[in-house]
Each structure stands twice: as C-alpha cells, then as structure tokens.
Enzyme design. Structure first.
Site: not given
Length: 375
Positions: A11, A22, A308, A334
């Site tokens: 990247c 990231c 969820n 998550c």
C-alpha cells in the site's frame, strides 16, 4: 522468510504515511491471524475452536466510505487529516476492484456537477461523503451525502451519463445538514433503483440505501455457512434471528418444516428480507421491532436464537436469553470484549463451539461466532 510470513499487502498510502488506518499492515498476515486467535481464546476459554476463517489480503472491502474534501478543481476522496483537510485514497487496495475502477468517474462527477466539497474547518460546502457498495456480481450502489438539496438538480441532470459509465443498481442522496461527526442524516432520496442485490452463497440478499451489511462479502459468506451448519447440526423446529438486518442468518437457515423468524428495528431492512424470502419461496416471518423485547417464552418460543448485535453487545437481552426456553444460541460478535461480558450473564448457556472470522484484516478487529448450548 516463508510465504506465510511475508507482508500480505502493498500500500503506497501506508508506506508514505498518508494513511495508517491499517495499523497491522506491516505485520505478516499469518501473525495477525494467530494473534487474533490467541486473544479470543484467552477471553473465551473452554471452547472447541474451528480453524480461523481467513480473508484475502486485499480487494476484500465491498464498501467505500469516502470523505470528500479539497476543492472543485482538485477534490479528494478518502479520509480527513487531523486538521480537517482531505487525504485522497481513491486507489485504496482494500476495496474491491469495481470500487477502485469507479473512483475516477465519481471524482469527475464532483467537478462536473459542481458538488462543492464540504470543508470541515470553515463549515462550508455541500458534498460530505461518497458511499459506494459493490455486489458479488459487480453492480454498485452509490450514496451521496450532502449538506442540502441545492445540488440535487445538477446530479439528476448528469444521472444518465453516470449510469452509462458505471454499473449502478442504486443511486441516492442523503441529506446531513448538521456540522457534527455523524455520517448520514434522516432524509434519503432515491434517484435510481434503490436496491442492490448481494448474492451470498445461494441467497440473493437485497440492500436498500440504509441497509447494514458486512464489509467483507467472502468472509460474510463463510460466516453464514458456519452458522447454518451449526444450526442444522442441532436441527431445530424453530429459529429466531435477532438484529436480523436484511435476513442473512435467517434466510440461510430456512428449511422445509423449520419455522424461521427475524426481528430488526430498521423497516427498510425488513422489507428487503421479506422480498428475498418471497423470491426464494421460503417460510419465514420478518417483523420490525426491538430485539431486546421479543417473547422468548411460551409455546411459540424458538429452539435456536441467533443474535448479531452491534459492538455494544446484547445487554439486557442476555438475562432474557438465560431465562428463555431456547436450547441453543448462535452469537455473532464483532467485539470479543462485549461478547465475553454477555456470555458471563448467561451461565446456563455454555459456549461449546467457536470460530474466528477475519472480517477486517490488518486491524485488531475480530468477528467471532460462538455456539451456546443449554446445560
């Protein structure tokens, strides 16, 4: 250094320190995955863990949320720096190729339709964000987040040319007039289509402009397959999908002779789930409602409950599941921290199987699927 130890994604933005979102990009992917697995196992011990479900290193994000800044002559599509100026990330390698290919067309739209980029420091301008979602079939859904309706006639004027240039199944405008860190407003105007078909495994899910969907389609498909396999293993006569969104878990789990229902607060998501169920010809019952207030007792209580929830977890619903008639719970999380907290509130439902799904490579985020069984 072995192939599994190599840096997984090149990247230029990261290397130039223009974007460091990231945070784990410099860490070999195999090490990223091992560290995530070790963390979730430490939080959720005494589980039979399946091997982690890996993601592609790049080109996996089906959704781009591009903050628009700069000027009409030189707009930036990407993120905002700390001072509110724009950092252009049109070639971000995380995005699926159709999204990357569409960026120059959208930059041209900004200029041609005079969509003045919103300047955060001065609180002036019109276009705040471009949101672009790609389906597995290469179709796109575009949302333009504007401060006002002033530019809509100019967008309409260029709509035919935009549709000729890009495979757009949906184009809409969202109005967000307030100067605050909120991505979208209450008003949505559909200019074209209004539905993006997301074909996941055998299920043609539908996304309306406001619909939530996992940002990694391939990993989401694996998540649905695993949940369905666990549900089929216990073979319930009834299943209830809470926080069901557009019906991903429920529609995958639907079987002849099995009562499947879903509950979601967003009405447009329920409309989408019902449309998909009608196309598939499956017996499901989707309703708009508060997932934490659903009846989990009595003769109609589900044998399996799928949850969820958002990152905050299920909160008071954990105690209701603890006292419910459900024999099994499939929990997709998550946030392993809130997952562990919720499991502690359900001591009668023992976690027996788990699997990590790497929905967000190169970050510390982890998606975890856990099967709970009544003791």
């Amino acid at each position: 250094m072995s192939a599994g130890e190599s840096v997984a994604l090149e990247c230029a933005y990261f290397d130039a320190w223009r974007c460091r979102s990231c945070t784990l990009l410099a860490t070999p992917y195999a090490r990223q995955l091992a560290a995530k697995q070790a963390e979730v196992e430490a939080r959720l011990p005494a589980l039979a863990w399946e091997p982690p479900f890996e993601s592609a290193a790049g080109g996996f994000r089906n959704k781009a949320k591009m903050a628009v800044a700069g000027s009409l002559a030189a707009p930036t599509l990407g993120i905002l720096a700390a001072d509110g100026t724009g950092i252009d990330l049109q070639a971000c390698p995380l995005h699926e190729q159709p999204i990357q290919d569409a960026m120059p067309v959208l930059e041209a739209l900004v200029r041609d339709a005079a969509l003045t980029p919103y300047d955060v420091p001065s609180r002036r301008g019109e276009l705040k964000h471009l949101l672009l979602t790609a389906s597995p079939d290469g179709e796109l859904a575009l949302r333009l987040v504007l401060r006002s309706s002033e530019a809509i006639p100019r967008i309409r004027k260029r709509l035919d040319a935009l549709l000729a240039a890009l495979p757009l199944a949906s184009v809409s405008v969202n109005l967000q007039p307030d100067h605050k860190a909120v991505l979208e407003g209450d008003d949505e105007l559909v200019l074209h289509g209004g539905t993006l078909r997301m074909r996941v495994n055998h299920v043609p899910l539908r996304l309306k402009p406001r619909s939530f969907f996992q940002t990694n389609t391939a990993v989401a498909a694996g998540l649905y397959r695993q949940a369905t396999a666990w549900i089929d293993d216990v073979d319930p006569a009834s299943a209830l999908d809470l926080y069901c969104g557009v019906g991903g878990f429920a529609l995958h789990a639907a079987r002849p002779g099995r009562r499947v229902a879903g509950v979601e607060v967003a009405a447009d998501a329920i409309d989408a789930a019902r449309e998909t169920a009608a196309e598939l010809g499956v017996d499901t019952a989707f309703s708009v409602g508060d997932a934490t207030a659903v009846d989990l007792e009595g003769a109609g209580a589900p044998e399996v409950v799928v949850v969820n929830p958002p990152r905050r977890g299920i909160g008071p619903l954990a105690e209701r599941l603890e006292d419910s008639a459900a024999r099994h719970v499939v929990y997709s999380s998550c946030n392993p921290v809130t997952l562990a907290k919720d499991l502690a509130a359900m001591p009668s439902l023992a976690p027996v199987r788990g699997r990590l799904f790497d929905m967000f490579p190169h970050t510390g985020h982890a998606e975890v699927l856990v099967l709970l069984e009544r003791r």
